[in-house]
Write a protein that holds these residues in place. Structure first.
Motif, PDB file in Angstrom:
ATOM      1  N   ASP A 114       0.852  -1.192   0.000  1.00 26.07           N
ATOM      2  CA  ASP A 114       0.000   0.000   0.000  1.00 26.07           C
ATOM      3  C   ASP A 114       0.884   1.236   0.000  1.00 26.07           C
ATOM      4  OD1 ASP A 114      -2.401  -1.443   0.139  1.00 26.07           O
ATOM      5  OD2 ASP A 114      -2.199  -1.668   2.300  1.00 26.07           O
ATOM      6  N   PRO A 115       0.633   2.202  -0.883  1.00 23.75           N
ATOM      7  CA  PRO A 115       1.481   3.398  -0.908  1.00 23.75           C
ATOM      8  C   PRO A 115       1.249   4.285   0.312  1.00 23.75           C
ATOM      9  CG  PRO A 115      -0.348   3.632  -2.439  1.00 23.75           C
ATOM     10  CD  PRO A 115      -0.412   2.225  -1.919  1.00 23.75           C
ATOM     11  N   ALA A 116       2.329   4.782   0.883  1.00 27.83           N
ATOM     12  CA  ALA A 116       2.229   5.766   1.954  1.00 27.83           C
ATOM     13  C   ALA A 116       1.872   7.123   1.355  1.00 27.83           C
ATOM     14  CB  ALA A 116       3.540   5.834   2.721  1.00 27.83           C
ATOM     15  N   THR A 117       1.493   8.053   2.207  1.00 31.30           N
ATOM     16  CA  THR A 117       1.133   9.399   1.762  1.00 31.30           C
ATOM     17  C   THR A 117       2.360  10.293   1.743  1.00 31.30           C
ATOM     18  OG1 THR A 117      -1.083   9.166   2.689  1.00 31.30           O
ATOM     19  CG2 THR A 117      -0.332  11.402   2.218  1.00 31.30           C
ATOM     20  N   ASP A 118       2.552  10.961   0.641  1.00 34.05           N
ATOM     21  CA  ASP A 118       3.656  11.911   0.512  1.00 34.05           C
ATOM     22  C   ASP A 118       3.301  13.170   1.302  1.00 34.05           C
ATOM     23  OD1 ASP A 118       5.602  13.692  -0.221  1.00 34.05           O
ATOM     24  OD2 ASP A 118       5.436  13.323  -2.375  1.00 34.05           O
ATOM     25  N   PRO A 279      -8.779   8.838   5.955  1.00 38.51           N
ATOM     26  CA  PRO A 279      -8.148   7.557   6.301  1.00 38.51           C
ATOM     27  C   PRO A 279      -7.193   7.708   7.478  1.00 38.51           C
ATOM     28  CG  PRO A 279      -8.030   7.985   3.941  1.00 38.51           C
ATOM     29  CD  PRO A 279      -8.518   9.246   4.575  1.00 38.51           C
ATOM     30  N   MET A 280      -7.067   6.666   8.266  1.00 39.43           N
ATOM     31  CA  MET A 280      -6.126   6.683   9.381  1.00 39.43           C
ATOM     32  C   MET A 280      -4.695   6.722   8.847  1.00 39.43           C
ATOM     33  SD  MET A 280      -7.615   4.025  12.198  1.00 39.43           S
ATOM     34  CE  MET A 280      -9.028   4.465  13.230  1.00 39.43           C
ATOM     35  N   SER A 281      -3.876   7.568   9.401  1.00 41.93           N
ATOM     36  CA  SER A 281      -2.491   7.673   8.943  1.00 41.93           C
ATOM     37  C   SER A 281      -1.625   6.542   9.469  1.00 41.93           C
ATOM     38  CB  SER A 281      -1.896   9.020   9.375  1.00 41.93           C
ATOM     39  OG  SER A 281      -1.959   9.144  10.801  1.00 41.93           O
ATOM     40  N   ALA A 282      -2.024   5.958  10.603  1.00 42.14           N
ATOM     41  CA  ALA A 282      -1.244   4.882  11.207  1.00 42.14           C
ATOM     42  C   ALA A 282      -2.170   4.029  12.065  1.00 42.14           C
ATOM     43  CB  ALA A 282      -0.108   5.455  12.067  1.00 42.14           C
ATOM     44  N   PRO A 283      -1.793   2.780  12.324  1.00 40.95           N
ATOM     45  CA  PRO A 283      -2.604   1.945  13.221  1.00 40.95           C
ATOM     46  C   PRO A 283      -2.663   2.573  14.611  1.00 40.95           C
ATOM     47  CG  PRO A 283      -1.030   0.600  11.996  1.00 40.95           C
ATOM     48  CD  PRO A 283      -0.658   2.029  11.743  1.00 40.95           C
ATOM     49  N   GLU A 313      -5.134 -17.119   9.646  1.00 41.98           N
ATOM     50  CA  GLU A 313      -4.702 -16.898   8.265  1.00 41.98           C
ATOM     51  C   GLU A 313      -4.007 -15.552   8.085  1.00 41.98           C
ATOM     52  OE1 GLU A 313      -3.892 -17.973   4.564  1.00 41.98           O
ATOM     53  OE2 GLU A 313      -5.165 -19.267   5.795  1.00 41.98           O
ATOM     54  N   ARG A 314      -4.668 -14.461   8.478  1.00 38.87           N
ATOM     55  CA  ARG A 314      -4.137 -13.128   8.178  1.00 38.87           C
ATOM     56  C   ARG A 314      -4.839 -12.078   9.029  1.00 38.87           C
ATOM     57  NH1 ARG A 314      -2.048 -10.906   3.034  1.00 38.87           N
ATOM     58  NH2 ARG A 314      -2.075 -13.061   2.318  1.00 38.87           N
ATOM     59  N   LEU A 315      -4.111 -11.028   9.365  1.00 36.86           N
ATOM     60  CA  LEU A 315      -4.680  -9.847  10.011  1.00 36.86           C
ATOM     61  C   LEU A 315      -4.298  -8.643   9.168  1.00 36.86           C
ATOM     62  CD1 LEU A 315      -6.137  -8.485  12.454  1.00 36.86           C
ATOM     63  CD2 LEU A 315      -3.875  -8.277  13.517  1.00 36.86           C
ATOM     64  N   SER A 316      -5.294  -7.871   8.726  1.00 29.25           N
ATOM     65  CA  SER A 316      -5.048  -6.721   7.859  1.00 29.25           C
ATOM     66  C   SER A 316      -5.638  -5.468   8.481  1.00 29.25           C
ATOM     67  CB  SER A 316      -5.681  -6.948   6.478  1.00 29.25           C
ATOM     68  OG  SER A 316      -5.214  -8.133   5.891  1.00 29.25           O
ATOM     69  N   PHE A 317      -4.973  -4.359   8.237  1.00 28.40           N
ATOM     70  CA  PHE A 317      -5.438  -3.063   8.716  1.00 28.40           C
ATOM     71  C   PHE A 317      -5.978  -2.268   7.544  1.00 28.40           C
ATOM     72  CE2 PHE A 317      -4.137   1.435   9.912  1.00 28.40           C
ATOM     73  CZ  PHE A 317      -5.293   1.674  10.633  1.00 28.40           C
ATOM     74  N   ASP A 318      -7.247  -1.887   7.618  1.00 26.83           N
ATOM     75  CA  ASP A 318      -7.912  -1.100   6.573  1.00 26.83           C
ATOM     76  C   ASP A 318      -7.933   0.353   7.026  1.00 26.83           C
ATOM     77  OD1 ASP A 318      -9.638   0.150   4.795  1.00 26.83           O
ATOM     78  OD2 ASP A 318     -11.082  -1.492   4.753  1.00 26.83           O
ATOM     79  N   LEU A 323     -10.642  -0.198  10.204  1.00 30.39           N
ATOM     80  CA  LEU A 323     -11.003  -1.534  10.662  1.00 30.39           C
ATOM     81  C   LEU A 323      -9.809  -2.476  10.563  1.00 30.39           C
ATOM     82  CD1 LEU A 323     -14.326  -1.930   8.621  1.00 30.39           C
ATOM     83  CD2 LEU A 323     -14.164  -1.388  11.071  1.00 30.39           C
ATOM     84  N   TYR A 324      -9.860  -3.508  11.394  1.00 31.84           N
ATOM     85  CA  TYR A 324      -8.986  -4.663  11.216  1.00 31.84           C
ATOM     86  C   TYR A 324      -9.837  -5.804  10.652  1.00 31.84           C
ATOM     87  CZ  TYR A 324      -5.157  -2.610  13.959  1.00 31.84           C
ATOM     88  OH  TYR A 324      -4.130  -1.818  14.401  1.00 31.84           O
TER      89      TYR A 324
END
Length: 423
Positions: A114-118, A279-283, A313-318, A323-324
């Motif tokens: 996922d691209p970070a924000t410039d 969007p959240m900038s960080a978890p 299986e997997r944990l992802s941060f949206d 959300l997780y």
């Protein structure tokens, strides 16, 4: 009985009723319009039935992973260390928003980039790739690739095959719309085609029986026609499954759900969560804390639903929705080796926001998951994948024989017109 209303001209208006010839024309021109797309989709689908094996054969340097000297084949990095090492190698332009919780011995693991924000522009960085293949023993990035890139390089070939199969490798919206419409017409044509084989006289079964058979001793045209008709009947249910599941994959919100929700109940909590204003900038917490929170939420959910979890299986941060998404394998799963049982939890509070159960939930969800799994060869192991490869050949056969039937009849009509002119 209500009589048809007279028109101003004195003629009586009668509702239009389609005749058999109407359905013949519909079948003919629909088949011709979609034949090319079905051949492309069926031939690429044969390859995708063996995608994992072909990926390893084409690009072993991306797919296979070896432990370090002296390291056991089962001694892989913990998911937190693995993620952190990948993040360090890729730098600040990339965000790694997943924990891989079920790596396979001898295979790399796949992270989505996922691209970070410039901070200078407020926009996401432009990345040249969207998938990262990582050695789970050492954390070394073995390679990256852009799964949307049109390239014949071995490492890009199977993603390209998938994109051709799904959307002709066109831009996502346009390609999905095109193939979704093809699938919709294909679904309709399944019913039109079987109707045209329906006998018009009695006794029904004895008159319908020839449509299911091939007269191999006949000439080329008759054998071609029999193949088209008989394979269409014998494989009708599978053809409809592939057609309608393709509508689900490409035009889910536009066509599939409006039709299916009139028939079956659905739970849409997995897709219904709206995006945040920003969007959240960080978890909002560390990955070990988020993992613990997700485990506790899954334990409560599993107890409520009466299911048993087997492995994570997997944990992802949206970031977009805050959300997780936590995926596990459970007794509700259709696949034996991949977990698709999932929950969505609020990234700050851990409150349950949605869930995904492959089976045992609302009947509409279960039906949709089953036709999707059958379409993609995710159930019943190797025999089913061989069978759907055979079905890919059948679909190609039906498309080609249909074109031959049209061409032969077109020549016949042309000859008849020429004879009439000469007379």
């Amino acid at each position: 009985m209500v009589k048809p209303a007279p028109l101003p001209s004195g003629r009586t208006w009668r509702p239009w009723v389609p005749t058999r010839q109407t359905f013949v024309l519909l079948h003919r021109w629909t088949g011709l319009a979609i034949a090319f797309f079905l051949v492309v989709a069926s031939l690429t689908g044969i390859l995708l039935a063996f995608e994992d094996e072909l990926e390893v054969w084409l690009a072993p340097e991306l797919q296979l992973a070896q432990p370090a000297p002296g390291q056991a084949a089962t001694s892989m990095l913990d998911p937190y260390t693995l993620r952190e090492r990948v993040q360090q190698q890729l730098g600040e332009h990339v965000q790694i928003n997943q924990l891989i919780l079920h790596p396979q011995p001898g295979r790399t693991v796949s992270f989505m980039a996922d691209p970070a924000t410039d901070p200078a522009t407020g926009r996401p960085y432009r990345l040249a790739y969207n998938e990262i293949l990582v050695n789970p023993y050492t954390g070394k990035v073995q390679g990256v690739r852009d799964r949307d890139k049109i390239s014949l390089r071995p490492q890009n070939l199977m993603p390209l095959v998938f994109n051709i199969h799904h959307s002709l490798a066109l831009p996502r919206v346009a390609g999905a719309l095109l193939m979704g419409l093809v699938s919709t017409f294909w679904t309709i044509d399944c019913f039109v085609g079987v109707y045209l084989t329906w006998p018009r006289g009695r006794p029904f079964w004895s008159k319908w029986k020839p449509a299911w058979m091939v007269k191999w001793q006949a000439g080329f045209y008759r054998v071609n026609l029999d193949l088209h008709r008989a394979f269409g009947l014998w494989c009708w249910l599978m053809l409809l499954l592939f057609a309608w599941s393709s509508v689900m994959f490409n035009l889910r919100d536009q066509i599939y759900m409006p039709v299916m929700t009139r028939i079956l109940p659905f739970d849409n909590s997995w897709r219904a969560q709206p995006p945040l204003r920003e969007p959240m900038s960080a978890p909002p917490m560390s990955w070990p804390q988020a993992h613990t929170m997700a485990r506790e939420a899954m334990q409560r959910f599993a107890a409520q639903r009466g299911i048993r979890t087997d492995f994570e299986e997997r944990l992802s941060f949206d970031r977009r929705r805050g959300l997780y998404a936590y995926m596990v394998h459970s007794t509700a799963d259709l696949r034996s080796n991949v977990g698709n049982t999932g929950i969505l939890i609020d990234a700050r509070t851990g409150q349950l926001r949605g869930h995904w159960l492959p089976a045992g939930d609302r009947s509409g969800n279960t039906f949709s998951n089953w036709i999707g799994a059958l379409h993609m060869g995710q159930v019943f192991g190797l025999p089913w994948r061989i069978f759907i490869s055979f079905m890919g050949l059948v679909i190609t056969l039906l498309s080609v024989t249909g074109i031959v039937v049209w061409w032969k009849k077109r020549k016949g009509r042309k000859l008849s017109k020429d004879k009439l002119r000469q007379a």
